[in-house]
Each structure stands twice: as structure tokens, then as C-alpha cells.
Design a protein around this motif. Structure first.
Motif, PDB file in Angstrom:
ATOM      1  N   ALA A   1      22.721  32.331 -26.219  1.00 31.72           N
ATOM      2  CA  ALA A   1      22.687  30.913 -26.600  1.00 31.72           C
ATOM      3  C   ALA A   1      23.665  30.101 -25.764  1.00 31.72           C
ATOM      4  O   ALA A   1      23.345  28.994 -25.304  1.00 31.72           O
ATOM      5  CB  ALA A   1      23.004  30.774 -28.090  1.00 31.72           C
ATOM      6  N   LEU A   2      24.851  30.653 -25.553  1.00 31.11           N
ATOM      7  CA  LEU A   2      25.847  29.947 -24.753  1.00 31.11           C
ATOM      8  C   LEU A   2      25.362  29.763 -23.320  1.00 31.11           C
ATOM      9  O   LEU A   2      25.470  28.676 -22.742  1.00 31.11           O
ATOM     10  CB  LEU A   2      27.167  30.719 -24.769  1.00 31.11           C
ATOM     11  N   GLY A   3      24.815  30.826 -22.720  1.00 31.61           N
ATOM     12  CA  GLY A   3      24.355  30.762 -21.348  1.00 31.61           C
ATOM     13  C   GLY A   3      23.232  29.761 -21.151  1.00 31.61           C
ATOM     14  O   GLY A   3      23.248  28.971 -20.191  1.00 31.61           O
ATOM     15  N   VAL A   4      22.264  29.776 -22.042  1.00 28.23           N
ATOM     16  CA  VAL A   4      21.131  28.863 -21.928  1.00 28.23           C
ATOM     17  C   VAL A   4      21.585  27.415 -22.120  1.00 28.23           C
ATOM     18  O   VAL A   4      21.182  26.508 -21.371  1.00 28.23           O
ATOM     19  CB  VAL A   4      20.042  29.229 -22.955  1.00 28.23           C
ATOM     20  N   THR A   5      22.434  27.191 -23.127  1.00 25.71           N
ATOM     21  CA  THR A   5      22.907  25.832 -23.414  1.00 25.71           C
ATOM     22  C   THR A   5      23.704  25.266 -22.246  1.00 25.71           C
ATOM     23  O   THR A   5      23.476  24.131 -21.804  1.00 25.71           O
ATOM     24  CB  THR A   5      23.774  25.830 -24.678  1.00 25.71           C
ATOM     25  N   LEU A   6      24.644  26.059 -21.737  1.00 23.50           N
ATOM     26  CA  LEU A   6      25.470  25.571 -20.633  1.00 23.50           C
ATOM     27  C   LEU A   6      24.660  25.401 -19.356  1.00 23.50           C
ATOM     28  O   LEU A   6      24.956  24.507 -18.545  1.00 23.50           O
ATOM     29  CB  LEU A   6      26.646  26.519 -20.392  1.00 23.50           C
ATOM     30  N   SER A   7      23.650  26.244 -19.141  1.00 22.14           N
ATOM     31  CA  SER A   7      22.788  26.083 -17.969  1.00 22.14           C
ATOM     32  C   SER A   7      22.096  24.729 -17.992  1.00 22.14           C
ATOM     33  O   SER A   7      22.122  23.976 -16.997  1.00 22.14           O
ATOM     34  CB  SER A   7      21.734  27.200 -17.916  1.00 22.14           C
ATOM     35  N   GLY A   8      21.478  24.422 -19.122  1.00 19.07           N
ATOM     36  CA  GLY A   8      20.785  23.139 -19.245  1.00 19.07           C
ATOM     37  C   GLY A   8      21.738  21.958 -19.111  1.00 19.07           C
ATOM     38  O   GLY A   8      21.440  20.973 -18.423  1.00 19.07           O
ATOM     39  N   PHE A   9      22.892  22.076 -19.759  1.00 22.23           N
ATOM     40  CA  PHE A   9      23.873  20.991 -19.710  1.00 22.23           C
ATOM     41  C   PHE A   9      24.343  20.739 -18.284  1.00 22.23           C
ATOM     42  O   PHE A   9      24.402  19.596 -17.823  1.00 22.23           O
ATOM     43  CB  PHE A   9      25.065  21.349 -20.606  1.00 22.23           C
ATOM     44  N   SER A  10      24.689  21.803 -17.556  1.00 23.23           N
ATOM     45  CA  SER A  10      25.241  21.643 -16.212  1.00 23.23           C
ATOM     46  C   SER A  10      24.227  21.036 -15.256  1.00 23.23           C
ATOM     47  O   SER A  10      24.573  20.171 -14.438  1.00 23.23           O
ATOM     48  CB  SER A  10      25.724  22.994 -15.677  1.00 23.23           C
ATOM     49  N   VAL A  11      22.978  21.458 -15.357  1.00 27.26           N
ATOM     50  CA  VAL A  11      21.953  20.945 -14.445  1.00 27.26           C
ATOM     51  C   VAL A  11      21.647  19.475 -14.731  1.00 27.26           C
ATOM     52  O   VAL A  11      21.586  18.641 -13.807  1.00 27.26           O
ATOM     53  CB  VAL A  11      20.676  21.803 -14.554  1.00 27.26           C
ATOM     54  N   VAL A  12      21.471  19.139 -16.005  1.00 31.19           N
ATOM     55  CA  VAL A  12      21.165  17.750 -16.368  1.00 31.19           C
ATOM     56  C   VAL A  12      22.312  16.829 -15.970  1.00 31.19           C
ATOM     57  O   VAL A  12      22.107  15.756 -15.382  1.00 31.19           O
ATOM     58  CB  VAL A  12      20.866  17.635 -17.873  1.00 31.19           C
ATOM     59  N   MET A  13      23.534  17.236 -16.280  1.00 33.79           N
ATOM     60  CA  MET A  13      24.682  16.381 -15.987  1.00 33.79           C
ATOM     61  C   MET A  13      24.897  16.226 -14.480  1.00 33.79           C
ATOM     62  O   MET A  13      25.272  15.147 -14.014  1.00 33.79           O
ATOM     63  CB  MET A  13      25.934  16.949 -16.651  1.00 33.79           C
ATOM     64  N   LEU A  14      24.661  17.292 -13.699  1.00 33.03           N
ATOM     65  CA  LEU A  14      24.818  17.163 -12.247  1.00 33.03           C
ATOM     66  C   LEU A  14      23.785  16.190 -11.684  1.00 33.03           C
ATOM     67  O   LEU A  14      24.082  15.415 -10.764  1.00 33.03           O
ATOM     68  CB  LEU A  14      24.689  18.524 -11.563  1.00 33.03           C
TER      69      LEU A  14
END
Length: 318
Positions: free
Chosen positions: A101-114
Motif C-alpha cells: 500500500a505504501l509503495g503504490v500510494t507513494l508511486s502515484g503521489f510522486s508521479v502526479v506531483m512531479l
């Protein structure tokens, strides 16, 4: 006073904040951030410091997300390897579902924010990097072929290109040369580790080169890659990000790297076992310094250009 440790209903200690930080592979994250920073600073397009900082945070979070997903997938082999059995999941400190859950959430967050703070191309590049590391390398190549680290090493080589893309919205020969430096460095770096951790990989069933082809073949490969790496590592000196300072430093570093690879190549297994792979461990440690210094030299060249002190008439071929 007796220390109280909170536990869940099964009696296992509850995960602490530091355990989730460990899931993100902070040591790997530092290398990713540094090489991405170099790619960003060396790019010909200036970036506002606030945007640069936010972009690097996104890249770091993306690297951490990939690390968490890697630990989630590799939890079975991590549990039987001495080097990794203390990681949060095999040690029981973090549930594997929480890591996923942590990996998937942070992946989505990092890509969208970048994408929001920089540009869509850089965000897509970061998404591809995460996908490559988790799916192509971790889920497919790592357990399938002794060439796992040769191909999979591309994931660790993408960050300077992502940093460059943050500034320019694209790629260029200079950013590709930075990629090649890490890409060709990765196999001898990890094969040296595999030589003195061979028992770990054998026990886990991971077909690293010493397991699949033998230690003699691995030593041959390390020397061959050191010889291939040297010209690729020196080439940035003649690109838009290089100069005489980088050339001098890269020449010395690659001479030392080849000397270390030669020392590994000359050894037999009886000698290596007798001194507990002292030469291999030393080469592995130097290889980390080797990469850090190459990218530090690129930063020096960027600083000289910014100060207007770059050598006039220096040939730029790439």
C-alpha cells in the motif's frame, strides 16, 4: 524503568515510523537524489530553486516507493539471505500488505506531483523508472536470468535523465552519457558484491552471475566491464556538461577502477576464501566512491560554467 513495547493482537511489535523509512531504502534514495540533482543542475535550462527542490522531493519519493515495492515482492528471498533478513518485512516489523500500500500510494503521489511542479515528460519518465525497477527487474529479470543486473541496472541509471528532463522537458546526448556511466558501472559493482555474498544468492535461488556461471566467469566479466566502462565514463568530458577538470578526474578514477578489476581477475577462489574476499570487498566499496566522484566532478564543471570560468575552446563533441 522497564521499556514498554506496543504490540498488535498477534503479539508482534507494531511497526514504528523508522521501519517504514527503512522500507524506502534510504541509502539507495540518497544516490538517486544525488544523480538526479546533477542531471538537473547540469542541464542548460535554469530551474527556480523552489521548483528544483520540489522536483527532487518527488524523485526521492518515487525512488523510495520503488524500494518499498521491491521489498514487498522480494520478501521471500530476503528472509533467507543474511544481508537482507533484517529488513522490515522478513523481520516481521511491517506487514507485506502495508508495504504494498505504501509503495503504490507513494508511486502515484510522486508521479502526479512531479507532473504538476515540473512537466509531464519528467513525470512519465519517473513513472517508467518505477515500473522498470519493480516489474522488469524485480518481478521478471532478477529471478530469471544471470543478466538480471545488466538489464535491470537501467532503472538505477535513469535518475540523472529524469533530473535533466525536469529542467528541459526532454533528453539530450549529455544526459544519455550520464545514464551510460551508471548503466555500465552497475554490473561490476554488483558482481563484486555477489562474489562475497555468493552463499546468500545460492540459498535464495537468485541466478546472479557467480551462481549461474561460476566465480571465474564473474571475474572475467568484471574486468571486461571495467574496460568497457572507462571510455564511456570519460566521454562526458567532451560533452556539454564536461571539461578539463572532469577529464582529469575521470582518467584517474578509471585507471584505479581497472586496476581493482585486474586484481579481482587475477585471484583464484582459494585465495579469495582464505582472506574472506578482502579484495572484492575493497573493490565494491571503491566502486561506490567512484560513481559519487564522477558526478561530483560534473557538479564542479557546472559550477565553473556558472562562474564563467569554463575553459574557452574546450571541444564539445556530444
Amino acid at each position: 524503568m522497564t521499556e514498554v513495547v506496543w504490540t498488535d493482537k498477534t503479539g508482534a511489535p507494531e511497526a514504528q515510523f523508522g521501519d517504514f523509512v527503512d522500507l524506502l531504502k534510504p541509502r539507495v534514495m540518497r544516490l538517486v537524489l544525488f544523480t538526479a540533482l546533477v542531471g538537473l543542475v547540469c542541464a542548460p535550462v535554469p530551474v527556480h530553486p523552489v521548483i528544483a527542490f520540489a522536483a527532487l522531493v518527488c524523485i526521492g519519493v518515487g525512488a523510495g516507493a520503488a524500494g518499498a515495492l521491491n521489498m514487498w515482492w522480494d520478501r521471500d528471498i530476503d528472509a533467507v539471505m543474511a544481508r537482507t533478513k533484517g529488513r522490515p518485512i522478513p523481520s516481521g516489523r511491517v506487514e507485506h500488505d502495508a508495504a504494498l500500500a505504501l509503495g503504490v500510494t507513494l508511486s502515484g503521489f510522486s508521479v502526479v506531483m512531479l507532473g504538476l511542479v515540473a512537466n509531464v515528460f519528467a513525470a512519465a519518465f519517473l513513472a517508467f523508472t518505477i515500473f522498470f525497477y519493480v516489474v522488469i527487474y524485480s518481478m521478471w529479470l532478477k529471478r530469471a536470468t544471470p543478466q538480471n543486473i545488466v538489464i535491470g541496472g537501467a532503472a538505477g541509471a535513469f535518475p540523472p535523465m529524469v533530473g535533466w528532463a525536469v529542467a528541459t522537458g526532454g533528453i539530450a546526448p549529455a544526459s544519455v552519457l550520464m545514464f551510460l556511466l551508471i548503466f555500465l558501472w552497475t554490473p561490476p559493482h554488483f558482481w563484486a558484491l555477489a562474489l562475497f555474498r555468493n552463499d546468500d544468492y545460492t540459498r535464495a535461488g537468485v541466478p546472479m552471475l557467480p551462481v549461474a556461471a561460476g566465480e571465474r566467469s564473474t571475474r572475467n566479466h568484471i574486468l571486461a566491464y571495467a574496460l568497457i566502462l572507462a571510455p564511456a565514463a570519460i566521454a562526458p568530458a567532451f560533452s556539454s556538461v564536461g571539461g578539463p577538470v572532469y577529464l582529469a578526474g575521470a582518467f584517474v578514477l578509471n585507471a584505479l577502477f581497472i586496476r581493482g578489476a585486474w586484481a579481482i581477475w587475477r585471484r583464484d577462489e582459494a585465495t579469495a576464501a582464505a582472506d574472506r574476499c578482502r579484495v572484492e570487498k575493497r573493490f565494491f566499496g571503491f566502486s561506490i566512491v567512484y560513481l559519487f566522484l564522477h558526478f561530483s566532478l560534473l557538479l564542479v564543471e557546472a559550477g565553473l560554467r556558472a562562474a564563467g570560468l569554463a575553459a574557452a575552446g574546450w571541444p564539445v563533441l556530444f
